[in-house]
Design a protein around this motif. Structure first.
Motif, PDB file in Angstrom:
ATOM      1  N   CYS A  40       5.966 -19.859  -4.945  1.00  0.00           N
ATOM      2  CA  CYS A  40       7.889 -19.542  -4.011  1.00  0.00           C
ATOM      3  C   CYS A  40       8.742 -21.005  -4.859  1.00  0.00           C
ATOM      4  O   CYS A  40       7.318 -22.108  -5.054  1.00  0.00           O
ATOM      5  N   HIS A  98      10.839 -22.007  -3.472  1.00  0.00           N
ATOM      6  CA  HIS A  98      11.522 -22.973  -2.340  1.00  0.00           C
ATOM      7  C   HIS A  98      10.475 -23.626  -1.664  1.00  0.00           C
ATOM      8  O   HIS A  98      10.695 -24.806  -1.372  1.00  0.00           O
ATOM      9  N   CYS A 114       6.823 -11.961  -2.459  1.00  0.00           N
ATOM     10  CA  CYS A 114       7.309 -12.171  -1.622  1.00  0.00           C
ATOM     11  C   CYS A 114       6.618 -14.045  -0.771  1.00  0.00           C
ATOM     12  O   CYS A 114       5.271 -13.738  -1.723  1.00  0.00           O
ATOM     13  N   CYS A 127       8.458 -18.893   5.622  1.00  0.00           N
ATOM     14  CA  CYS A 127       9.672 -19.245   4.504  1.00  0.00           C
ATOM     15  C   CYS A 127      10.010 -17.841   3.910  1.00  0.00           C
ATOM     16  O   CYS A 127      10.946 -17.172   4.122  1.00  0.00           O
ATOM     17  N   LYS A 157      10.352 -16.186   0.800  1.00  0.00           N
ATOM     18  CA  LYS A 157      11.406 -15.897   0.389  1.00  0.00           C
ATOM     19  C   LYS A 157      11.195 -14.946  -0.726  1.00  0.00           C
ATOM     20  O   LYS A 157       9.763 -14.807  -1.047  1.00  0.00           O
ATOM     21  N   ARG A 158      11.588 -14.342  -1.159  1.00  0.00           N
ATOM     22  CA  ARG A 158      11.345 -13.875  -2.518  1.00  0.00           C
ATOM     23  C   ARG A 158      11.434 -14.429  -3.965  1.00  0.00           C
ATOM     24  O   ARG A 158      12.295 -15.012  -4.056  1.00  0.00           O
TER      25      ARG A 158
END
Ligand code: ZN
Length: 186
Positions: free
Chosen positions: A30, A32, A59, A65, A67-68
């Protein structure tokens, strides 16, 4: 160039490149939070090529989180309905002299006239004004006439041949991610 669109090997190579891009994206985790990425592919129903029914996407598995992360693709050019190589090669062909060939191909692939006109608009306006092209155009050692997009780009890469076409699709692949703003939408 019609032969490129009928070349099964081209589609196999595009699939392989997309798989590699997806593995690389997943391995990176990820963006992020560094969390582990799980598969969360997008459903697609592209025309003009193989029945590629999903686009790789991931994902974040971390709660809070999620997030994609969608890797670049050489198969799908953003949200366009047709597979990327069709959008590139058929658009490029429109700048040629042979209207009969374009028409035949258009009918064969069931691309209506308006779609074709939209692609043309997209190449000569959206694409050439986007950050991606502004950043990359300097690398071509002879100037590319932007009104003749993507025809001159296909020429520059030797995209009427398999190897050149693969290079061209890889070159274009960054525009298929959301981090390349302003280009994907159509
Ligand atoms: Zn995350």
């Amino acid at each position: 160039m019609e032969t490129m669109l009928q070349d099964r090997r081209v589609y196999e190579l595009l699939e392989k490149v997309d798989r590699d891009l997806a593995l690389k994206a997943q391995a990176g985790g990820c963006e992020h939070c560094g969390g582990i990425l799980h598969r969360g592919n997008y459903t697609r129903k592209p025309r003009g090529g193989p029945a590629w029914d999903s686009r790789y996407s991931f994902c974040c598995s971390r709660e809070g989180c999620r997030k994609r992360k969608t890797p670049p693709s050489v198969r799908f050019l953003g949200r366009k309905v047709y597979v990327g190589v069709v959008v590139v090669l058929v658009s490029a062909m429109m700048h040629g002299l042979n209207e009969g060939r374009v028409k035949r191909l258009r009918l064969e692939l069931e691309i209506d006239r308006r779609t074709l006109a939209r692609w043309r608009e997209w190449w000569i306006h959206t694409f050439v004004q986007g950050d991606f092209w502004r950043g990359e155009r300097g690398r071509f050692w002879h100037a590319i006439t932007e009104e003749k997009m993507p025809s001159e780009l296909v020429e520059a890469f030797g995209g009427w041949q398999r190897e050149g076409l693969m290079k061209l699709m890889k070159f274009l692949s960054p525009i298929t991610t959301s981090s390349c703003k302003g280009v994907v939408a159509m």
